[in-house]
Design a protein around this motif. Structure first.
Motif, short mmCIF file in Angstrom:
data_model
loop_
_atom_site.label_atom_id
_atom_site.label_comp_id
_atom_site.label_asym_id
_atom_site.label_seq_id
_atom_site.Cartn_x
_atom_site.Cartn_y
_atom_site.Cartn_z
N PHE A 1 0.81 -1.22 0.00
CA PHE A 1 0.00 0.00 0.00
C PHE A 1 0.84 1.27 0.00
CE2 PHE A 1 -2.75 -3.17 2.15
CZ PHE A 1 -3.79 -3.19 1.22
N GLY A 2 2.04 1.22 0.58
CA GLY A 2 2.84 2.42 0.68
C GLY A 2 3.84 2.61 -0.43
N VAL A 3 4.09 1.54 -1.21
CA VAL A 3 5.06 1.63 -2.31
C VAL A 3 4.40 1.31 -3.65
CG1 VAL A 3 7.24 0.75 -3.24
CG2 VAL A 3 6.98 1.06 -0.77
N VAL A 4 3.82 0.11 -3.76
CA VAL A 4 3.24 -0.31 -5.04
C VAL A 4 2.03 0.54 -5.40
CG1 VAL A 4 2.19 -2.21 -6.30
CG2 VAL A 4 4.10 -2.67 -4.74
N PHE A 5 1.06 0.63 -4.49
CA PHE A 5 -0.16 1.38 -4.78
C PHE A 5 0.06 2.89 -4.70
CE2 PHE A 5 -3.23 -2.27 -3.45
CZ PHE A 5 -2.86 -2.96 -4.60
N ALA A 6 0.99 3.32 -3.85
CA ALA A 6 1.20 4.76 -3.69
C ALA A 6 1.94 5.37 -4.87
CB ALA A 6 1.99 5.01 -2.40
N GLY A 7 2.78 4.58 -5.54
CA GLY A 7 3.54 5.12 -6.66
C GLY A 7 4.44 6.25 -6.20
N LYS A 8 4.26 7.41 -6.79
CA LYS A 8 5.07 8.58 -6.44
C LYS A 8 4.37 9.51 -5.47
CE LYS A 8 7.71 8.58 -10.77
NZ LYS A 8 8.15 9.37 -11.94
N ASN A 9 3.27 9.04 -4.91
CA ASN A 9 2.52 9.85 -3.94
C ASN A 9 3.22 9.78 -2.58
OD1 ASN A 9 0.66 10.96 -2.13
ND2 ASN A 9 -1.10 10.23 -3.32
N ALA A 10 4.03 10.79 -2.28
CA ALA A 10 4.83 10.78 -1.05
C ALA A 10 3.96 10.83 0.19
CB ALA A 10 5.79 11.96 -1.06
N GLN A 11 2.86 11.58 0.12
CA GLN A 11 1.98 11.68 1.29
C GLN A 11 1.35 10.34 1.64
OE1 GLN A 11 -0.87 14.90 0.76
NE2 GLN A 11 0.37 16.18 2.11
N GLN A 12 0.96 9.59 0.61
CA GLN A 12 0.38 8.28 0.87
C GLN A 12 1.41 7.34 1.49
OE1 GLN A 12 -1.89 6.52 -2.33
NE2 GLN A 12 -1.79 4.48 -1.43
N ALA A 13 2.64 7.43 1.03
CA ALA A 13 3.70 6.59 1.59
C ALA A 13 3.90 6.87 3.08
CB ALA A 13 5.01 6.80 0.83
N VAL A 14 3.85 8.15 3.45
CA VAL A 14 4.01 8.53 4.86
C VAL A 14 2.78 8.09 5.66
CG1 VAL A 14 4.24 10.46 6.46
CG2 VAL A 14 5.53 10.46 4.32
N TYR A 15 1.60 8.28 5.09
CA TYR A 15 0.36 7.89 5.78
C TYR A 15 0.36 6.39 6.05
CZ TYR A 15 -4.59 7.58 6.93
OH TYR A 15 -5.78 7.34 7.59
N VAL A 16 0.72 5.60 5.05
CA VAL A 16 0.73 4.15 5.22
C VAL A 16 1.79 3.73 6.24
CG1 VAL A 16 1.13 1.94 4.04
CG2 VAL A 16 -0.20 3.73 2.92
N LEU A 17 2.91 4.45 6.29
CA LEU A 17 3.92 4.16 7.30
C LEU A 17 3.32 4.29 8.70
CD1 LEU A 17 6.83 3.67 8.31
CD2 LEU A 17 7.21 6.14 8.06
N GLY A 18 2.60 5.38 8.94
CA GLY A 18 1.98 5.58 10.26
C GLY A 18 0.94 4.52 10.59
N SER A 19 0.09 4.20 9.62
CA SER A 19 -0.98 3.23 9.89
C SER A 19 -0.42 1.81 10.03
CB SER A 19 -2.04 3.29 8.78
OG SER A 19 -1.48 2.97 7.52
N MET A 20 0.59 1.45 9.21
CA MET A 20 1.16 0.11 9.31
C MET A 20 2.01 -0.05 10.58
SD MET A 20 0.03 -1.94 7.07
CE MET A 20 -1.55 -1.07 7.23
#
Length: 253
Positions: A48-67
């Motif tokens: 969710f934070g790399v494959v699905f997020a792609g280049k969306n940096a905010q999503q990568a950070v959000y998924v880091l917090g939730s995971m």
């Protein structure tokens, strides 16, 4: 004064430290317990934070917090809870009471084991976030996330202790899963809470995982709410479930 009370403080500290280290090694050497705790949060972050997020940096950070919140629940529920259920069924708790060791060493060892696994999960997620997720956080944010994870492990240790005090060794894993997976979903750790149905948003504060998620997201800069309400809630959940579990253990002999 008994033999334990008469022990010098350094020797007493050594007993606690050795008991905790051996408990950590015991769980680490059990692939069926250790691997899911360490692998699942990393796997979901990559998905969710790399494959699905792609280049969306905010999503990568959000998924880091939730995971991070999702991952830190499992050491308490599984490593702590199932371990207590197995030890209780095998009579190890009765044996521990007969041995000349500090009465709190058993629970302290399991608590430290859960915190060490929380630290390992943090290291794995942080390494993935920095290398393949291109996440950049300030040092204080990393420390805040680590603090949220260590604090967040405590209520799930208490819930795990309650499971272990009541369930059999066979039933404990199923009961832990019935708590772990639905609570993770209902707390918005898989799907952002604002995308959830209104009813689920309303009842989210009932779950300790929701407060853990809020605290983790705040640490990485994805939430602006004050930190003290989730901290207070997590400590309250810890105290309540721990008290219930200890009461049950005393009644069971």
């Amino acid at each position: 004064m008994n033999a334990v009370e008469a022990m010098p403080l350094p020797r007493l500290a050594r007993i606690y430290a050795m008991d905790a280290w051996y408990e950590f090694l015991r769980v680490l050497r059990m692939p069926g317990a250790a691997l899911p705790m360490l692998v699942f949060p990393a796997m979901f972050y990559l998905l969710f934070g790399v494959v699905f997020a792609g280049k969306n940096a905010q999503q990568a950070v959000y998924v880091l917090g939730s995971m991070a919140a999702f991952g830190v629940m499992s050491p308490g529920l599984f490593g702590f809870g199932i371990g207590v259920a197995v030890d209780r069924e095998r009579g190890l708790l009765m044996l521990k009471r007969a041995l000349p060791v500090p009465p709190g060493a058993y629970l302290a060892a399991k608590m430290v084991m859960a915190l060490l696994f929380a630290l390992l999960i943090f290291v794995i997620l942080a390494a993935l976030a920095v290398t393949v997720g291109a996440v950049r956080l300030a040092p204080l944010q990393w420390l805040g996330l680590l603090g949220a994870m260590l604090l967040g492990a405590l209520p799930f240790c208490a819930i795990g202790l309650l499971i272990g005090s009541r369930a059999s060794a066979q039933a404990a894993p199923a009961l832990a899963n019935l708590i772990y997976l639905p609570m993770s979903f209902l707390s918005g750790l898989w799907v952002p809470m604002n995308a959830m149905p209104h009813l689920l948003q309303q009842i989210a504060p009932l779950w300790p995982a929701w407060y853990l998620g809020e605290l983790s997201l705040r640490a990485v800069g994805m939430a602006r709410a004050p930190a003290w309400p989730p901290i207070a809630a997590l400590l309250l959940f810890t105290a309540v479930f721990f008290a219930l579990a200890v009461r049950r253990l005393r009644r069971s002999g």
